[in-house]
Design a protein around this motif. Structure first.
Motif, short mmCIF file in Angstrom:
data_model
loop_
_atom_site.label_atom_id
_atom_site.label_comp_id
_atom_site.label_asym_id
_atom_site.label_seq_id
_atom_site.Cartn_x
_atom_site.Cartn_y
_atom_site.Cartn_z
N TYR A 33 -13.48 -26.59 -38.52
CA TYR A 33 -13.26 -26.98 -37.31
C TYR A 33 -12.60 -27.88 -37.51
N LEU A 34 -11.26 -27.86 -36.60
CA LEU A 34 -10.44 -29.27 -36.56
C LEU A 34 -10.00 -30.28 -37.06
N GLN A 35 -9.69 -31.33 -37.68
CA GLN A 35 -10.12 -32.24 -37.70
C GLN A 35 -8.82 -32.68 -38.22
N PRO A 36 -8.21 -33.94 -37.02
CA PRO A 36 -6.84 -33.49 -36.96
C PRO A 36 -7.12 -35.26 -37.67
N ASP A 37 -5.67 -35.98 -38.27
CA ASP A 37 -5.37 -37.29 -38.76
C ASP A 37 -4.67 -38.27 -37.48
N ARG A 38 -4.64 -38.08 -36.73
CA ARG A 38 -5.01 -38.70 -35.27
C ARG A 38 -6.07 -38.40 -34.67
N PRO A 39 -6.15 -40.05 -33.12
CA PRO A 39 -5.08 -40.39 -32.82
C PRO A 39 -5.81 -42.08 -34.10
N GLU A 40 -6.66 -42.10 -34.47
CA GLU A 40 -7.40 -42.98 -34.94
C GLU A 40 -7.00 -43.03 -36.35
N GLN A 41 -6.97 -45.07 -37.35
CA GLN A 41 -6.39 -44.96 -38.32
C GLN A 41 -6.51 -44.15 -39.69
N SER A 42 -7.86 -44.01 -39.56
CA SER A 42 -8.55 -42.62 -41.15
C SER A 42 -7.60 -41.34 -40.99
N GLU A 43 -7.58 -41.04 -42.98
CA GLU A 43 -6.95 -40.23 -43.39
C GLU A 43 -8.04 -39.03 -42.68
N GLY A 44 -8.75 -38.24 -42.72
CA GLY A 44 -10.21 -36.98 -42.86
C GLY A 44 -9.72 -36.40 -44.31
N VAL A 45 -10.59 -35.53 -44.51
CA VAL A 45 -10.58 -34.83 -45.98
C VAL A 45 -10.30 -33.42 -45.47
N ARG A 46 -10.77 -33.11 -44.48
CA ARG A 46 -9.58 -31.54 -44.60
C ARG A 46 -8.07 -31.63 -44.46
N VAL A 47 -8.00 -30.24 -45.20
CA VAL A 47 -6.44 -30.01 -45.80
C VAL A 47 -6.86 -28.81 -44.73
N THR A 48 -5.45 -28.24 -43.82
CA THR A 48 -5.41 -27.18 -43.96
C THR A 48 -4.69 -25.46 -44.40
N ALA A 49 -5.76 -24.58 -43.87
CA ALA A 49 -5.81 -23.82 -44.80
C ALA A 49 -4.00 -23.30 -44.53
N PRO A 50 -4.35 -22.55 -46.25
CA PRO A 50 -3.01 -21.75 -46.17
C PRO A 50 -1.94 -21.05 -45.35
N GLY A 51 -0.90 -21.07 -45.26
CA GLY A 51 0.24 -20.32 -44.35
C GLY A 51 -0.30 -20.59 -42.62
N ARG A 52 -1.49 -21.62 -42.73
CA ARG A 52 -1.73 -22.22 -41.37
C ARG A 52 -0.61 -23.43 -41.21
N LEU A 53 0.28 -23.45 -39.59
CA LEU A 53 0.64 -24.85 -39.38
C LEU A 53 -0.42 -25.51 -38.71
N GLN A 54 -0.60 -26.48 -38.61
CA GLN A 54 -1.27 -27.48 -37.34
C GLN A 54 -0.38 -28.64 -37.16
N VAL A 55 0.11 -28.37 -35.31
CA VAL A 55 0.69 -29.60 -34.43
C VAL A 55 -0.45 -30.66 -33.95
N GLU A 56 0.63 -31.75 -34.30
CA GLU A 56 -0.94 -32.88 -33.63
C GLU A 56 0.54 -33.35 -33.11
N TRP A 57 0.20 -33.93 -31.46
CA TRP A 57 1.16 -34.73 -30.65
C TRP A 57 -0.27 -36.22 -30.06
N GLY A 58 1.24 -37.06 -29.84
CA GLY A 58 0.49 -38.60 -29.06
C GLY A 58 1.22 -39.01 -27.65
N ILE A 59 0.91 -39.55 -27.40
CA ILE A 59 1.31 -40.87 -26.50
C ILE A 59 0.85 -41.69 -26.45
N GLY A 60 1.30 -42.75 -26.30
CA GLY A 60 0.14 -43.85 -26.11
C GLY A 60 1.58 -45.63 -25.34
N ALA A 61 0.80 -46.65 -25.40
CA ALA A 61 0.99 -47.60 -24.75
C ALA A 61 0.09 -48.64 -25.94
#
Length: 240
Positions: A33-61
């Motif tokens: 499963y996906l475990q992004p390192d945003r939008p919360e403050q904590s870093e998760g423990v999941r690591v992206t698999a070799p050769g895979r690209l994960q894009v995380e975006w956000g907008i806020g106020a």
């Protein structure tokens, strides 16, 4: 407290070198499963698999500014990824400004077993042009995760902050009632020798559209010696 923080550098160095010297054959990359390192403050423990690209975006106020951020995560080898993150902010009627560029790497140390948590090490190199006295800083973070039940998980971080001049701690409790929904609540604190402590909390939820696409919503509030700051963000994660 002033005498304690210089020792933090040596403690973090030991924590880095010790796990790297151990056999890591039992570690694995999590692909379920996906475990992004945003939008919360904590870093998760999941690591992206070799050769895979994960894009995380956000907008806020927040009560002080508007923000937009983008993070690219790429798996180099098994259990290791590199990340590049950029952040732009806009205050009042000012022109949007680039405020942070972060280069980091994330290493999976242990996948967790029984009461032993999953563990990940993150190293940061940050460029902040607005801080002319120290525009380039580096920090380290140890991220942990314990599965309480099949639906509840506890994530917590121990990290340096502000270029090894402070201690940043985070605790997050997440609840996954179904394959599509995930909710979390989080506390975080930043303790520095040269400034008043900051404390904050946030809540949020994620909705999974597909195994590779997820949307996120978060609201939080930070308390410091000045006025409290409320913020909200909307973002998403896409795994290629």
């Amino acid at each position: 407290m002033i005498k304690i923080f210089p020792r933090l550098r040596y403690l973090l160095l030991i924590l880095v070198l010790l796990p790297l010297s151990l056999e890591r054959g039992y570690a694995q990359t999590f692909e379920d499963y996906l475990q992004p390192d945003r939008p919360e403050q904590s870093e998760g423990v999941r690591v992206t698999a070799p050769g895979r690209l994960q894009v995380e975006w956000g907008i806020g106020a927040s009560s002080h500014a508007k923000m937009a951020g983008l993070m690219l995560r790429y798996g180099i080898i098994q259990d290791l990824e590199v990340r590049l993150e950029g952040i732009m902010r806009k205050r009042g009627g000012d022109t949007p400004r680039f405020t942070n560029l972060n280069l980091s790497s994330k290493l999976n140390l242990f996948s967790g077993e029984g009461l032993i948590p999953a563990m990940t090490l993150v190293g940061y190199l940050c460029y902040a042009p607005d801080f002319q006295s120290r525009p380039v800083t580096s920090d380290l973070c140890l991220a942990f995760e314990n599965a309480i039940t099949s639906q509840l998980a506890l994530t917590y971080n121990l990290a340096s902050s502000d270029g090894m001049r402070g201690l940043f701690v985070v605790t997050e409790l997440s609840y996954t009632p179904s394959k599509r929904w995930n909710c979390f609540v989080e506390y975080y604190g930043n303790f520095r020798t040269y400034y008043h402590p900051e404390h904050g909390a946030d809540i949020g939820m994620r909705y999974t559209l597909s195994p590779s696409l997820e949307l996120e919503l978060c609201y939080g509030r930070t308390h410091s010696s000045y006025d409290p700051i409320s913020y909200a963000s909307l973002g998403g994660t896409w795994r290629l």
